[in-house]
Enzyme design. Structure first.
Site, PDB file in Angstrom:
ATOM      1  N   ARG A  53       0.848  -1.207   0.000  1.00  0.00           N
ATOM      2  CA  ARG A  53       0.000   0.000   0.000  1.00  0.00           C
ATOM      3  C   ARG A  53       0.882   1.255   0.000  1.00  0.00           C
ATOM      4  O   ARG A  53       0.572   2.257  -0.607  1.00  0.00           O
ATOM      5  CB  ARG A  53      -0.957  -0.005   1.190  1.00  0.00           C
ATOM      6  CG  ARG A  53      -1.739   1.294   1.324  1.00  0.00           C
ATOM      7  CD  ARG A  53      -3.035   1.179   2.144  1.00  0.00           C
ATOM      8  NE  ARG A  53      -2.950   0.299   3.281  1.00  0.00           N
ATOM      9  CZ  ARG A  53      -2.314   0.594   4.433  1.00  0.00           C
ATOM     10  NH1 ARG A  53      -1.716   1.749   4.587  1.00  0.00           N
ATOM     11  NH2 ARG A  53      -2.286  -0.283   5.433  1.00  0.00           N
ATOM     12  N   TYR A 105     -15.434  17.681 -15.213  1.00  0.00           N
ATOM     13  CA  TYR A 105     -16.029  16.338 -15.308  1.00  0.00           C
ATOM     14  C   TYR A 105     -17.099  16.184 -14.206  1.00  0.00           C
ATOM     15  O   TYR A 105     -16.891  16.588 -13.062  1.00  0.00           O
ATOM     16  CB  TYR A 105     -14.892  15.313 -15.153  1.00  0.00           C
ATOM     17  CG  TYR A 105     -15.350  13.910 -14.867  1.00  0.00           C
ATOM     18  CD1 TYR A 105     -16.187  13.241 -15.743  1.00  0.00           C
ATOM     19  CD2 TYR A 105     -14.929  13.263 -13.713  1.00  0.00           C
ATOM     20  CE1 TYR A 105     -16.608  11.953 -15.470  1.00  0.00           C
ATOM     21  CE2 TYR A 105     -15.341  11.963 -13.434  1.00  0.00           C
ATOM     22  CZ  TYR A 105     -16.185  11.322 -14.311  1.00  0.00           C
ATOM     23  OH  TYR A 105     -16.602  10.051 -14.033  1.00  0.00           O
ATOM     24  N   ASP A 178      -6.300  19.389 -14.079  1.00  0.00           N
ATOM     25  CA  ASP A 178      -6.662  18.054 -14.550  1.00  0.00           C
ATOM     26  C   ASP A 178      -6.315  18.025 -16.038  1.00  0.00           C
ATOM     27  O   ASP A 178      -6.972  18.668 -16.865  1.00  0.00           O
ATOM     28  CB  ASP A 178      -8.163  17.813 -14.314  1.00  0.00           C
ATOM     29  CG  ASP A 178      -8.591  16.411 -14.750  1.00  0.00           C
ATOM     30  OD1 ASP A 178      -7.899  15.808 -15.599  1.00  0.00           O
ATOM     31  OD2 ASP A 178      -9.625  15.928 -14.255  1.00  0.00           O
ATOM     32  N   LYS A 203      -7.674   7.069 -19.204  1.00  0.00           N
ATOM     33  CA  LYS A 203      -7.971   7.611 -20.535  1.00  0.00           C
ATOM     34  C   LYS A 203      -6.766   7.457 -21.473  1.00  0.00           C
ATOM     35  O   LYS A 203      -6.315   6.364 -21.703  1.00  0.00           O
ATOM     36  CB  LYS A 203      -8.421   9.057 -20.401  1.00  0.00           C
ATOM     37  CG  LYS A 203      -9.346   9.327 -19.215  1.00  0.00           C
ATOM     38  CD  LYS A 203     -10.648   8.575 -19.287  1.00  0.00           C
ATOM     39  CE  LYS A 203     -11.518   8.937 -18.092  1.00  0.00           C
ATOM     40  NZ  LYS A 203     -12.664   8.117 -17.908  1.00  0.00           N
TER      41      LYS A 203
HETATM   42  C1  LIG Z   1     -11.361  14.879 -17.123  1.00  0.00           C
HETATM   43  C2  LIG Z   1     -11.553  13.735 -16.172  1.00  0.00           C
HETATM   44  N1  LIG Z   1     -10.961  13.779 -14.980  1.00  0.00           N
HETATM   45  C3  LIG Z   1     -11.105  12.767 -14.086  1.00  0.00           C
HETATM   46  C4  LIG Z   1     -11.884  11.666 -14.357  1.00  0.00           C
HETATM   47  C5  LIG Z   1     -12.049  10.588 -13.333  1.00  0.00           C
HETATM   48  O1  LIG Z   1     -11.215   9.523 -13.612  1.00  0.00           O
HETATM   49  P1  LIG Z   1     -11.510   7.976 -13.184  1.00  0.00           P
HETATM   50  O2  LIG Z   1     -12.719   7.539 -13.937  1.00  0.00           O
HETATM   51  O3  LIG Z   1     -10.259   7.272 -13.538  1.00  0.00           O
HETATM   52  O4  LIG Z   1     -11.765   8.004 -11.705  1.00  0.00           O
HETATM   53  C6  LIG Z   1     -12.505  11.584 -15.600  1.00  0.00           C
HETATM   54  C7  LIG Z   1     -13.350  10.405 -15.932  1.00  0.00           C
HETATM   55  O5  LIG Z   1     -14.042  10.371 -16.911  1.00  0.00           O
HETATM   56  C8  LIG Z   1     -12.345  12.657 -16.527  1.00  0.00           C
HETATM   57  O6  LIG Z   1     -12.951  12.639 -17.727  1.00  0.00           O
END
Ligand SMILES: Cc1ncc(COP(=O)(O)O)c(C=O)c1O
Length: 388
Positions: A53, A105, A178, A203
């Protein structure tokens, strides 16, 4: 690990950093260290790794690799992009205030509004961070963080990262970016002064729609040390198997991005010429309001685009007619993924808020994959033909 200085280009780094052959067997690909714990040769003298962990060699390899790609000194991997976002917010406490891009998001909005506001007493204000005067106007004495997505999901609005970093810096707040939509191949926010850059590795980094993960990168040692502490204490660390899969995907990311971007241009052209399409959102378009900024802070326009159709019924006709593109949440996979933000990725945002932010019922988002461009163009054209 051997010196990494010889690895200069992006893909050379992606292929080699953190990927030294296994010294025991000579295996070119380092093994997956599927272990929860590590032998201690002598009482009181633990080795480099103690418990998975808090540290695992496969995860550590990926962290070294991703740090290099983001031009960061440090990276900490998490079990999901959401866990990575959550970890960034754990720098804050009750009464701290966060200014956030209004079109983030949907899951980020849900985490902020339905979990952190209640559980941690953090206050959030959402604003169009493309407009830095408006962003500054909602700043308070308690503002400790500016959280942005650029381009935003799904409307592709950009924020000037250098100017946002300057605003945060002036008041001692942290700028968190992000960078999921762009990938480090096309945009490196730390170069513009961001303090923390995160990805949903789910992604473009992993790129094959077969793992969930997240990462936070930083140049600040104090932030990295705290992030590692948060990761091991809260426990949302990335499993060795997922780390290995993500690493495999990262090696081909630049090739995938180049291919997807080329195809995106063709799809944008098809959409732009079609009478049923009311608007196309893509920063590569010259009439996109942030086109000049996109050219400045990104090294390509990416493989994400959105467009407006008349209403939900039109979106449904199109989405149900597609034969190659896959109707699914998520983005950044080798397969072209198409979605309806209002009822899918952004369904957790209340309808009135969603509409105010311009995410209408006719909005459709595409994450362009690596299939043959001719097949994708033909698929889109045959589906659009049903709307006229
Ligand atoms: C721009 C963005 N940030 C964060 C996330 C969250 O990521 P995760 O699904 O890996 O938790 C997403 C998920 O679609 C996203 O599109």
């Amino acid at each position: 690990m051997s010196s990494t200085k010889k690895y200069k280009g992006f893909t050379t780094k992606a292929v080699h950093i953190g990927q030294d052959p296994d010294p025991v067997t000579g295996a070119v690909i380092p093994p997956i260290h599927a272990t929860s714990t590590y032998i201690q040769e002598e009482l009181g003298v633990p080795g480099e790794y103690v418990y998975s962990r808090s540290g695992n060699p496969t995860r550590r390899n990926l962290e070294a690799n991703l740090a290099a790609l983001e031009n960061a000194d440090h990276a900490v991997a998490f079990a999901s992009g959401t866990a990575a976002i959550d970890a960034c917010l754990r720098f804050l406490g009750p009464d701290d205030h966060v200014v956030c891009s209004e079109a983030v998001y949907g899951g980020t909005y849900r985490l902020f509004e339905q979990v952190l506001r209640r559980a941690s007493g953090i206050d959030f204000t959402y604003v169009n961070t493309s407009d830095l005067d408006a962003t500054e106007a909602v700043w308070t004495e308690q503002t400790r963080m500016l959280f942005i997505e650029t381009p935003t999901n799904p409307l592709m609005q950009l924020t000037d990262i250098a100017a946002a970093a300057d605003l945060a810096q002036r008041t001692g707040a942290l700028l968190v970016v992000d960078n999921t939509f762009m990938s480090p191949y096309l945009q490196r926010p730390l170069n513009y002064g961001a303090h923390l850059v995160l990805h949903s590795t789910t992604k473009f980094l992993n790129g094959h729609s077969d793992s969930i993960g997240g990462v936070v990168c930083t140049n600040r040692e104090d932030l990295a040390t705290r992030l590692e502490f948060i990761a091991k204490s809260a426990g949302a660390t990335l499993s060795p198997f997922e780390a290995w899969l993500i690493q495999r995907g990262v090696k081909t990311m630049a090739l995938r991005m180049e291919r997807s971007q080329e195809t995106t241009k063709r799809l944008v052209a098809v959409l732009g010429d079609h009478p049923a399409v009311q608007h196309v959102y893509y920063p590569g378009l010259e009439d996109h309001p942030d086109h000049a900024l996109a050219k400045r802070q990104m090294s390509g326009f990416g493989a994400m685009l959105s467009f407006d159709l008349a209403d939900f019924d039109a979106a449904k006709i199109l989405l149900d007619a597609l034969e190659v593109m896959v109707l699914a949440e998520s983005l950044g996979g080798v397969e072209t993924l198409i979605s309806h933000p209002a009822s899918m990725t952004h369904a957790s945002i209340p309808e009135n808020v969603r509409r105010e932010r311009g995410i209408g019922d006719g909005l459709v988002r595409i994450s362009v994959g690596i299939e043959d461009a001719d097949d994708l163009v033909a698929d889109l054209e045959q589906a659009l033909a049903r709307l006229v």
